[in-house]
Design a protein around this motif. Structure first.
Motif, PDB file in Angstrom:
ATOM      1  N   VAL A 196       1.170   6.460   5.553  1.00 16.34           N
ATOM      2  CA  VAL A 196       2.412   5.710   5.478  1.00 16.34           C
ATOM      3  C   VAL A 196       2.425   4.847   4.225  1.00 16.34           C
ATOM      4  O   VAL A 196       1.379   4.541   3.651  1.00 16.34           O
ATOM      5  CB  VAL A 196       2.610   4.811   6.724  1.00 16.34           C
ATOM      6  CG1 VAL A 196       2.598   5.645   7.997  1.00 16.34           C
ATOM      7  CG2 VAL A 196       1.554   3.711   6.782  1.00 16.34           C
ATOM      8  N   ARG A 197       3.614   4.483   3.846  1.00 14.99           N
ATOM      9  CA  ARG A 197       3.823   3.531   2.757  1.00 14.99           C
ATOM     10  C   ARG A 197       4.128   2.182   3.408  1.00 14.99           C
ATOM     11  O   ARG A 197       5.094   2.054   4.157  1.00 14.99           O
ATOM     12  CB  ARG A 197       4.982   3.985   1.881  1.00 14.99           C
ATOM     13  CG  ARG A 197       5.276   3.124   0.659  1.00 14.99           C
ATOM     14  CD  ARG A 197       6.362   3.811  -0.176  1.00 14.99           C
ATOM     15  NE  ARG A 197       6.700   3.071  -1.393  1.00 14.99           N
ATOM     16  CZ  ARG A 197       7.732   2.255  -1.504  1.00 14.99           C
ATOM     17  NH1 ARG A 197       8.520   2.049  -0.456  1.00 14.99           N
ATOM     18  NH2 ARG A 197       7.985   1.651  -2.641  1.00 14.99           N
ATOM     19  N   ALA A 198       3.272   1.191   3.136  1.00 12.77           N
ATOM     20  CA  ALA A 198       3.417  -0.126   3.769  1.00 12.77           C
ATOM     21  C   ALA A 198       3.624  -1.171   2.684  1.00 12.77           C
ATOM     22  O   ALA A 198       2.702  -1.490   1.939  1.00 12.77           O
ATOM     23  CB  ALA A 198       2.178  -0.449   4.598  1.00 12.77           C
ATOM     24  N   HIS A 199       4.824  -1.705   2.610  1.00 14.49           N
ATOM     25  CA  HIS A 199       5.163  -2.657   1.550  1.00 14.49           C
ATOM     26  C   HIS A 199       5.655  -3.977   2.145  1.00 14.49           C
ATOM     27  O   HIS A 199       6.383  -4.005   3.130  1.00 14.49           O
ATOM     28  CB  HIS A 199       6.243  -2.081   0.638  1.00 14.49           C
ATOM     29  CG  HIS A 199       5.693  -1.217  -0.441  1.00 14.49           C
ATOM     30  ND1 HIS A 199       6.363  -0.977  -1.626  1.00 14.49           N
ATOM     31  CD2 HIS A 199       4.523  -0.547  -0.546  1.00 14.49           C
ATOM     32  CE1 HIS A 199       5.635  -0.178  -2.397  1.00 14.49           C
ATOM     33  NE2 HIS A 199       4.519   0.101  -1.760  1.00 14.49           N
ATOM     34  N   GLY A 200       5.234  -5.082   1.503  1.00 19.37           N
ATOM     35  CA  GLY A 200       5.678  -6.401   1.924  1.00 19.37           C
ATOM     36  C   GLY A 200       5.101  -6.830   3.259  1.00 19.37           C
ATOM     37  O   GLY A 200       5.759  -7.526   4.022  1.00 19.37           O
ATOM     38  N   ILE A 201       3.839  -6.470   3.522  1.00 22.29           N
ATOM     39  CA  ILE A 201       3.211  -6.725   4.825  1.00 22.29           C
ATOM     40  C   ILE A 201       2.462  -8.053   4.782  1.00 22.29           C
ATOM     41  O   ILE A 201       1.560  -8.243   3.957  1.00 22.29           O
ATOM     42  CB  ILE A 201       2.255  -5.578   5.206  1.00 22.29           C
ATOM     43  CG1 ILE A 201       2.961  -4.226   5.086  1.00 22.29           C
ATOM     44  CG2 ILE A 201       1.711  -5.805   6.609  1.00 22.29           C
ATOM     45  CD1 ILE A 201       4.205  -4.088   5.923  1.00 22.29           C
ATOM     46  N   GLU A 258       0.845  -1.192   0.000  1.00 24.05           N
ATOM     47  CA  GLU A 258       0.000   0.000   0.000  1.00 24.05           C
ATOM     48  C   GLU A 258       0.880   1.242   0.000  1.00 24.05           C
ATOM     49  O   GLU A 258       1.690   1.437   0.905  1.00 24.05           O
ATOM     50  CB  GLU A 258      -0.917   0.007   1.233  1.00 24.05           C
ATOM     51  CG  GLU A 258      -1.991  -1.063   1.238  1.00 24.05           C
ATOM     52  CD  GLU A 258      -3.081  -0.804   0.200  1.00 24.05           C
ATOM     53  OE1 GLU A 258      -3.317   0.375  -0.140  1.00 24.05           O
ATOM     54  OE2 GLU A 258      -3.701  -1.785  -0.254  1.00 24.05           O
ATOM     55  N   ASP A 259       0.708   2.068  -1.016  1.00 25.74           N
ATOM     56  CA  ASP A 259       1.499   3.299  -1.091  1.00 25.74           C
ATOM     57  C   ASP A 259       0.958   4.387  -0.171  1.00 25.74           C
ATOM     58  O   ASP A 259       1.708   5.277   0.245  1.00 25.74           O
ATOM     59  CB  ASP A 259       1.534   3.818  -2.531  1.00 25.74           C
ATOM     60  CG  ASP A 259       2.363   2.933  -3.441  1.00 25.74           C
ATOM     61  OD1 ASP A 259       3.312   2.293  -2.942  1.00 25.74           O
ATOM     62  OD2 ASP A 259       2.054   2.866  -4.639  1.00 25.74           O
TER      63      ASP A 259
END
Length: 358
Positions: A226-231, A210-211
């Motif tokens: 926030v930028r949430a990547h690889g969660i 999520e960007d």
């Protein structure tokens, strides 16, 4: 498009007719035509051209040979080739293989209550019997091809993961194909024709990138994007967000004591607990908390949470009146290229927070 060497093409077009042909991975790389081609491609830096050639060739090859070629291409991706070039073709080939194998796949039936035995066999029992019967009815030559396709699926997972984890656009392409995701989920746990590697793709499909994730702290009328990547899931998100809260506690107006968020090696702990009451946006209406039970469920995927103003929203309510929630085993990356991370994009104003809670 790069012309592949003839001796390498000859290896790719070898027939699969006997059981000895199934133990193919070690033998594939032991062939001089394959090892020489791979080394030359890496040395010349022509990996992208080979991946483009592979995308055109993959549909024509026997499933097992196509999967072996894809593994070679996965190695090229790990050496810097473009992870986007082959991913669509490899994913289509996987989809075709899974569709062809679906009649032979069924999950193990649930154990029923012997005291309340139904008059008719449950659907899962019937599906199991049908899949077993379909396999048993196959002539030996066809059964060999089914086994070759099963092995091809497991082999294809490896390069698909290498490409998937290196470019978020590949992940989004996988998410866009709901039918394929459903098939991967169902077949990854089947017991009649089990796969050893398919569960990795199912797990990857559960991840979130999520960007712009909105995180609200109503107690202080604060928040951030926030930028949430690889969660991996919500538990994973909670841990990483709580780490971020500890860094920006003053700006966010957090009043409660902050626990030590890092382990001995300055890495997030695999075991963690909720320092906030983690809710979905639908817990609030008109700026008021209307449903304390609208939790963000820990095991669920991040993208399953409610959205406001088109953005995914999590609410972290700072309160002593919250249930104890702890988790273990949800925070670890399962691939070397996953690199899970939550980073601040910007803080929200009090008016923006109020608008998201309205």
């Amino acid at each position: 498009m790069k012309a592949l060497p003839q001796d390498f093409l000859d290896v790719l077009r070898l027939p699969v007719l006997h059981e000895d042909d199934l133990d193919a991975q070690a033998g594939f790389y032991d062939r001089d035509a394959v090892s020489d081609f791979y080394r030359a491609t890496v040395k010349e830096g022509t990996g992208d051209e080979v991946l483009q050639a592979a995308a055109a060739l993959l549909p024509e090859l026997h499933p097992l040979r196509a999967a072996l070629f894809a593994i070679l291409c996965g190695g090229l991706v790990e050496n810097g080739a473009d992870p986007r070039l082959l991913f669509p073709a490899a994913l289509r080939r996987l989809d075709q293989l899974l569709a062809s194998l679906a009649p032979y796949c069924a999950a193990e039936p649930m154990e029923g209550d012997e005291e309340e035995a139904p008059e008719e066999d449950p659907a899962d029992v019937l599906a199991w019997r049908a899949a077993e019967a379909a396999l048993e009815a196959l002539p030996p030559a066809e059964r060999l091809q089914v086994e070759a396709s099963r092995q091809a699926v497991d082999l294809l997972v490896l390069p698909l993961m290498a490409m998937l984890m290196r470019d978020v656009r590949n992940h989004r392409n996988l998410l866009a194909d709901e039918a394929l995701r459903a098939r991967i989920e169902a077949l990854s746990v089947n017991g009649t024709l089990p796969f050893e590697e398919l569960h990795f793709l199912h797990r990857a499909a559960q991840m979130a990138y999520e960007d712009e994730l909105v995180v609200l702290l109503p107690a202080s009328s604060a928040g951030m994007i926030v930028r949430a990547h690889g969660i991996n899931n919500n538990f994973h998100a909670f841990s990483l967000l709580q780490d971020l809260f500890s860094v920006h506690a003053k700006t966010l107006g957090i009043r409660q004591p902050l626990a030590d968020r890092l382990g001995a090696d300055d890495e997030p702990r695999d075991s963690d607990s909720a320092q906030y009451l983690w809710l979905q946006a639908k817990a609030y209406a008109g700026g008021e908390l209307v449903d304390r039970m609208a939790w963000a469920w820990g095991e669920g995927t991040l993208r399953e949470n409610a959205r406001r103003q088109g953005k995914l929203v999590l609410v972290a309510l700072e309160t002593e009146d919250k249930p104890a929630r702890g988790w273990n085993g949800f925070n670890q990356a399962f691939h070397s290229e996953q690199k899970p991370k939550v980073t601040l994009v910007r803080f929200l104003t009090a008016d923006e927070v109020a608008a998201y809670l309205a």
